[in-house]
Design a protein around this motif. Sequence first.
Motif, mmCIF file in Angstrom:
data_model
loop_
_atom_site.group_PDB
_atom_site.id
_atom_site.type_symbol
_atom_site.label_atom_id
_atom_site.label_comp_id
_atom_site.label_asym_id
_atom_site.label_seq_id
_atom_site.Cartn_x
_atom_site.Cartn_y
_atom_site.Cartn_z
ATOM 1 N N GLY A 28 -18.133 -9.320 32.209
ATOM 2 C CA GLY A 28 -19.314 -8.499 31.984
ATOM 3 C C GLY A 28 -19.535 -7.431 33.030
ATOM 4 N N LEU A 29 -18.513 -7.140 33.838
ATOM 5 C CA LEU A 29 -18.648 -6.126 34.879
ATOM 6 C C LEU A 29 -18.387 -4.741 34.298
ATOM 7 N N GLU A 30 -19.004 -3.745 34.880
ATOM 8 C CA GLU A 30 -18.909 -2.376 34.364
ATOM 9 C C GLU A 30 -17.559 -1.761 34.693
ATOM 10 N N TYR A 31 -17.003 -1.052 33.723
ATOM 11 C CA TYR A 31 -15.761 -0.294 33.936
ATOM 12 C C TYR A 31 -15.845 0.960 33.091
ATOM 13 N N ARG A 32 -15.955 2.098 33.736
ATOM 14 C CA ARG A 32 -16.103 3.374 33.034
ATOM 15 C C ARG A 32 -14.726 3.887 32.625
ATOM 16 N N THR A 33 -14.293 3.453 31.454
ATOM 17 C CA THR A 33 -12.944 3.753 30.988
ATOM 18 C C THR A 33 -12.703 5.251 30.861
ATOM 19 N N GLN A 34 -13.670 5.979 30.329
ATOM 20 C CA GLN A 34 -13.489 7.410 30.123
ATOM 21 C C GLN A 34 -13.257 8.130 31.451
ATOM 22 N N PHE A 35 -14.041 7.760 32.473
ATOM 23 C CA PHE A 35 -13.884 8.401 33.778
ATOM 24 C C PHE A 35 -12.532 8.060 34.398
ATOM 25 N N VAL A 36 -12.166 6.769 34.377
ATOM 26 C CA VAL A 36 -10.913 6.341 35.003
ATOM 27 C C VAL A 36 -9.718 6.952 34.283
ATOM 28 N N THR A 37 -9.772 6.970 32.946
ATOM 29 C CA THR A 37 -8.678 7.544 32.173
ATOM 30 C C THR A 37 -8.513 9.023 32.473
ATOM 31 N N ARG A 38 -9.639 9.733 32.550
ATOM 32 C CA ARG A 38 -9.562 11.167 32.868
ATOM 33 C C ARG A 38 -9.026 11.392 34.273
ATOM 34 N N LEU A 39 -9.461 10.566 35.226
ATOM 35 C CA LEU A 39 -8.958 10.674 36.593
ATOM 36 C C LEU A 39 -7.452 10.455 36.634
ATOM 37 N N ALA A 40 -6.987 9.463 35.895
ATOM 38 C CA ALA A 40 -5.558 9.144 35.897
ATOM 39 C C ALA A 40 -4.732 10.239 35.226
ATOM 40 N N THR A 41 -5.180 10.684 34.046
ATOM 41 C CA THR A 41 -4.364 11.617 33.257
ATOM 42 C C THR A 41 -4.424 13.053 33.746
ATOM 43 N N THR A 42 -5.518 13.430 34.408
ATOM 44 C CA THR A 42 -5.637 14.815 34.865
ATOM 45 C C THR A 42 -5.307 15.007 36.344
ATOM 46 N N LEU A 43 -5.246 13.915 37.105
ATOM 47 C CA LEU A 43 -4.987 14.059 38.536
ATOM 48 C C LEU A 43 -3.863 13.142 39.019
ATOM 49 N N ALA A 44 -4.052 11.835 38.897
ATOM 50 C CA ALA A 44 -3.103 10.893 39.495
ATOM 51 C C ALA A 44 -1.722 10.967 38.840
ATOM 52 N N VAL A 45 -1.663 10.881 37.512
ATOM 53 C CA VAL A 45 -0.366 10.894 36.828
ATOM 54 C C VAL A 45 0.353 12.235 37.004
ATOM 55 N N PRO A 46 -0.329 13.379 36.856
ATOM 56 C CA PRO A 46 0.376 14.647 37.117
ATOM 57 C C PRO A 46 0.952 14.739 38.525
ATOM 58 N N CYS A 47 0.220 14.250 39.517
ATOM 59 C CA CYS A 47 0.752 14.264 40.890
ATOM 60 C C CYS A 47 1.974 13.351 40.999
ATOM 61 N N LEU A 48 1.919 12.194 40.354
ATOM 62 C CA LEU A 48 3.054 11.276 40.355
ATOM 63 C C LEU A 48 4.270 11.923 39.705
ATOM 64 N N ILE A 49 4.065 12.556 38.564
ATOM 65 C CA ILE A 49 5.160 13.215 37.844
ATOM 66 C C ILE A 49 5.779 14.329 38.691
ATOM 67 N N PHE A 50 4.925 15.191 39.240
ATOM 68 C CA PHE A 50 5.424 16.344 39.995
ATOM 69 C C PHE A 50 6.226 15.913 41.217
ATOM 70 N N THR A 51 5.685 15.007 42.019
ATOM 71 C CA THR A 51 6.384 14.609 43.246
ATOM 72 C C THR A 51 7.664 13.835 42.933
ATOM 73 N N ALA A 52 7.637 13.021 41.887
ATOM 74 C CA ALA A 52 8.834 12.251 41.535
ATOM 75 C C ALA A 52 9.960 13.174 41.087
ATOM 76 N N LEU A 53 9.629 14.179 40.263
ATOM 77 C CA LEU A 53 10.650 15.121 39.808
ATOM 78 C C LEU A 53 11.135 16.013 40.950
ATOM 79 N N MET A 54 10.207 16.485 41.763
ATOM 80 C CA MET A 54 10.565 17.390 42.852
ATOM 81 C C MET A 54 11.516 16.721 43.847
ATOM 82 N N GLN A 55 11.320 15.440 44.088
ATOM 83 C CA GLN A 55 12.077 14.756 45.131
ATOM 84 C C GLN A 55 13.243 13.921 44.606
#
Length: 293
Positions: A28-55
């Motif tokens: 019953g704990l709160e988890y803001r899925t929309q916020f976390v998903t947006r954070l992951a898909t617009t910031l965290a995952v793109p950074c992961l993709i870019f650095t992994a490909l670059m290096q």
Amino acid sequence: MNLALTVLEIVAPVFLLAAFGFGWVRMGLEYRTQFVTRLATTLAVPCLIFTALMQTEIPGSDLVRFTAAVIGAVLVLSMTVELGIRALSLDRRTFLPPLVFGNTGNLGLPLCIFAFGETGLSYAIVFFSISALWSFSYGIHAVAGRGSLAKVAREPMVWSTLLGSLFLWQGWQTPRFLTNALELIGQMAVPLMLITLGVAIARMTTHDVSRAVVLSLVKLAVCFALGWTVATGFGLTGTAFGVLVVQMCTPVAVASYVLAERFEADADTVAGMVMVSTLISVASLPAVLALVL
């Protein structure tokens, strides 16, 4: 015994993090899925993709061959599913996305990191990027009846893939301080995606699971056979071979449920396939890893 222990060490962290997200919601704990998903898909995952490909230190010819193999596998799978849906008279809008698109991001990337290391991550990101592009275009068209090229152009993951590929091709590197910052942000991606996967499954509801079991098993069998065949046909070996097969065998993507709900397909049926195929993957993915390691 050593192989079984190795496989356990790979899959245990993945499913434990997903179980944490599942338990968090069930308590019953709160988890803001929309916020976390947006954070992951617009910031965290793109950074992961870019650095992994670059290096990445994978030779360009190997990446080109792997990319061609992924495109071939995805296209053949799409055609096979199209024919199967017509033969069985299933609703295309409901069943095509879950049968075509696997969870190559939330589940595939972490598995490939733990199983094959940084080299595996680079290959897995190529697969994930191609699958995402196909999902944003062909997948949305199948459910909504219209294309979405504008959406593809707006996706940060698309631009991070293109930019990372450009840096890899030219041999460019960002300044060390910027690379460190991008890597730090990218490290959020894997735990965020896994926890959110568990949360999404915990919040789904479904009533008809018998057909979901059958279709999930069929999807797994077809994807495994196709992945193995394509990887062999393109002459992939080692890490590239393993990543292609593992990514092909990932369970139904949660995004398929989101599409079904958004465009008023049978979301309950798709939810059943997501949950059932994910549960099946607890046993199937360790078996697949044991075959390709």
